[in-house]
Motif scaffolding. Sequence first.
Motif, mmCIF file in Angstrom:
data_model
loop_
_atom_site.group_PDB
_atom_site.id
_atom_site.type_symbol
_atom_site.label_atom_id
_atom_site.label_comp_id
_atom_site.label_asym_id
_atom_site.label_seq_id
_atom_site.Cartn_x
_atom_site.Cartn_y
_atom_site.Cartn_z
ATOM 1 N N LEU A 17 37.384 31.404 55.478
ATOM 2 C CA LEU A 17 36.529 32.177 54.586
ATOM 3 C C LEU A 17 35.168 31.528 54.403
ATOM 4 O O LEU A 17 35.052 30.298 54.373
ATOM 5 C CB LEU A 17 37.186 32.281 53.200
ATOM 6 N N SER A 18 34.172 32.365 54.237
ATOM 7 C CA SER A 18 32.868 31.888 53.788
ATOM 8 C C SER A 18 32.944 31.744 52.268
ATOM 9 O O SER A 18 33.918 32.181 51.642
ATOM 10 C CB SER A 18 31.778 32.885 54.164
ATOM 11 N N ASP A 19 31.932 31.154 51.670
ATOM 12 C CA ASP A 19 31.922 31.017 50.212
ATOM 13 C C ASP A 19 31.987 32.380 49.529
ATOM 14 O O ASP A 19 32.705 32.564 48.552
ATOM 15 C CB ASP A 19 30.676 30.256 49.746
ATOM 16 N N ALA A 20 31.247 33.346 50.054
ATOM 17 C CA ALA A 20 31.243 34.693 49.470
ATOM 18 C C ALA A 20 32.613 35.358 49.597
ATOM 19 O O ALA A 20 33.080 36.017 48.659
ATOM 20 C CB ALA A 20 30.171 35.553 50.128
ATOM 21 N N ASP A 21 33.269 35.179 50.761
ATOM 22 C CA ASP A 21 34.605 35.745 50.957
ATOM 23 C C ASP A 21 35.619 35.124 49.992
ATOM 24 O O ASP A 21 36.472 35.808 49.448
ATOM 25 C CB ASP A 21 35.091 35.523 52.393
ATOM 26 N N ARG A 22 35.509 33.802 49.792
ATOM 27 C CA ARG A 22 36.433 33.113 48.878
ATOM 28 C C ARG A 22 36.266 33.622 47.451
ATOM 29 O O ARG A 22 37.252 33.921 46.778
ATOM 30 C CB ARG A 22 36.191 31.604 48.923
ATOM 31 N N VAL A 23 35.038 33.784 47.021
ATOM 32 C CA VAL A 23 34.783 34.299 45.670
ATOM 33 C C VAL A 23 35.307 35.727 45.537
ATOM 34 O O VAL A 23 35.942 36.081 44.536
ATOM 35 C CB VAL A 23 33.275 34.218 45.332
ATOM 36 N N ALA A 24 35.078 36.552 46.555
ATOM 37 C CA ALA A 24 35.561 37.932 46.528
ATOM 38 C C ALA A 24 37.086 37.986 46.503
ATOM 39 O O ALA A 24 37.676 38.798 45.774
ATOM 40 C CB ALA A 24 35.023 38.696 47.735
ATOM 41 N N LEU A 25 37.735 37.135 47.288
ATOM 42 C CA LEU A 25 39.199 37.090 47.310
ATOM 43 C C LEU A 25 39.762 36.684 45.958
ATOM 44 O O LEU A 25 40.673 37.333 45.440
ATOM 45 C CB LEU A 25 39.684 36.110 48.386
ATOM 46 N N ILE A 26 39.214 35.642 45.362
ATOM 47 C CA ILE A 26 39.704 35.178 44.062
ATOM 48 C C ILE A 26 39.499 36.248 42.994
ATOM 49 O O ILE A 26 40.388 36.492 42.178
ATOM 50 C CB ILE A 26 39.038 33.839 43.691
ATOM 51 N N ALA A 27 38.359 36.909 43.029
ATOM 52 C CA ALA A 27 38.103 37.984 42.064
ATOM 53 C C ALA A 27 39.072 39.147 42.264
ATOM 54 O O ALA A 27 39.592 39.709 41.292
ATOM 55 C CB ALA A 27 36.665 38.468 42.187
ATOM 56 N N ARG A 28 39.334 39.490 43.508
ATOM 57 C CA ARG A 28 40.273 40.586 43.792
ATOM 58 C C ARG A 28 41.681 40.245 43.321
ATOM 59 O O ARG A 28 42.359 41.059 42.709
ATOM 60 C CB ARG A 28 40.267 40.887 45.284
ATOM 61 N N LEU A 29 42.134 39.015 43.613
ATOM 62 C CA LEU A 29 43.471 38.601 43.189
ATOM 63 C C LEU A 29 43.581 38.522 41.668
ATOM 64 O O LEU A 29 44.616 38.875 41.102
ATOM 65 C CB LEU A 29 43.832 37.255 43.816
ATOM 66 N N ALA A 30 42.522 38.066 41.011
ATOM 67 C CA ALA A 30 42.531 37.974 39.544
ATOM 68 C C ALA A 30 42.732 39.339 38.910
ATOM 69 O O ALA A 30 43.353 39.451 37.850
ATOM 70 C CB ALA A 30 41.240 37.336 39.052
ATOM 71 N N GLY A 31 42.249 40.383 39.567
ATOM 72 C CA GLY A 31 42.437 41.731 39.058
ATOM 73 C C GLY A 31 43.815 42.311 39.326
ATOM 74 O O GLY A 31 44.204 43.305 38.717
ATOM 75 N N LEU A 32 44.562 41.699 40.238
ATOM 76 C CA LEU A 32 45.876 42.221 40.614
ATOM 77 C C LEU A 32 47.040 41.539 39.912
ATOM 78 O O LEU A 32 48.115 42.129 39.793
ATOM 79 C CB LEU A 32 46.078 42.082 42.128
ATOM 80 N N ILE A 33 46.857 40.297 39.490
ATOM 81 C CA ILE A 33 47.981 39.537 38.943
ATOM 82 C C ILE A 33 47.941 39.505 37.424
ATOM 83 O O ILE A 33 46.933 39.827 36.809
ATOM 84 C CB ILE A 33 48.004 38.090 39.490
ATOM 85 N N ILE A 34 49.056 39.121 36.845
ATOM 86 C CA ILE A 34 49.144 38.820 35.420
ATOM 87 C C ILE A 34 49.242 37.300 35.327
ATOM 88 O O ILE A 34 50.233 36.706 35.766
ATOM 89 C CB ILE A 34 50.348 39.510 34.767
ATOM 90 N N HIS A 35 48.211 36.669 34.790
ATOM 91 C CA HIS A 35 48.076 35.219 34.844
ATOM 92 C C HIS A 35 49.215 34.458 34.176
ATOM 93 O O HIS A 35 49.552 33.368 34.610
ATOM 94 C CB HIS A 35 46.733 34.802 34.246
ATOM 95 N N LYS A 36 49.830 35.012 33.154
ATOM 96 C CA LYS A 36 50.908 34.278 32.490
ATOM 97 C C LYS A 36 52.233 34.376 33.254
ATOM 98 O O LYS A 36 53.122 33.561 33.043
ATOM 99 C CB LYS A 36 51.100 34.757 31.047
ATOM 100 N N ASP A 37 52.362 35.346 34.149
ATOM 101 C CA ASP A 37 53.609 35.547 34.896
ATOM 102 C C ASP A 37 53.525 35.134 36.363
ATOM 103 O O ASP A 37 54.540 34.796 36.968
ATOM 104 C CB ASP A 37 54.022 37.021 34.845
ATOM 105 N N ASP A 38 52.348 35.191 36.949
ATOM 106 C CA ASP A 38 52.170 34.991 38.385
ATOM 107 C C ASP A 38 51.351 33.732 38.661
ATOM 108 O O ASP A 38 50.621 33.259 37.792
ATOM 109 C CB ASP A 38 51.452 36.197 38.998
ATOM 110 N N GLN A 39 51.470 33.229 39.885
ATOM 111 C CA GLN A 39 50.717 32.041 40.288
ATOM 112 C C GLN A 39 50.097 32.274 41.667
ATOM 113 O O GLN A 39 50.747 32.811 42.560
ATOM 114 C CB GLN A 39 51.625 30.824 40.367
ATOM 115 N N VAL A 40 48.865 31.844 41.808
ATOM 116 C CA VAL A 40 48.171 31.873 43.097
ATOM 117 C C VAL A 40 47.510 30.522 43.289
ATOM 118 O O VAL A 40 46.846 30.012 42.385
ATOM 119 C CB VAL A 40 47.109 32.990 43.153
#
Length: 69
Positions: free
Chosen positions: A40-63
């Motif tokens: 990943l490029s820096d932009a791709d990494r930021v986009a991936l993390i943002a996308r995953l943050a919108g899909l998971i529930i932070h108290k139940d899931d881990q990435v």
Amino acid sequence: MRIGYIVSYDISDPKRWRNVYRAMMGYGDDVQYSVVRCVLSDADRVALIARLAGLIIHKDDQVLVVNMG
């Protein structure tokens, strides 16, 4: 510059797991169940993390995103 990453995820709900799996397939290749190797490029990494943050529930899931250098 592109950098290698290993992304591992543990998602507690099967529906959310499928959504995360589909999202990850656009970024890298399966290494093992719930583990993906990405370059990943820096932009791709930021986009991936943002996308995953919108899909998971932070108290139940881990990435975990590990920089492979």
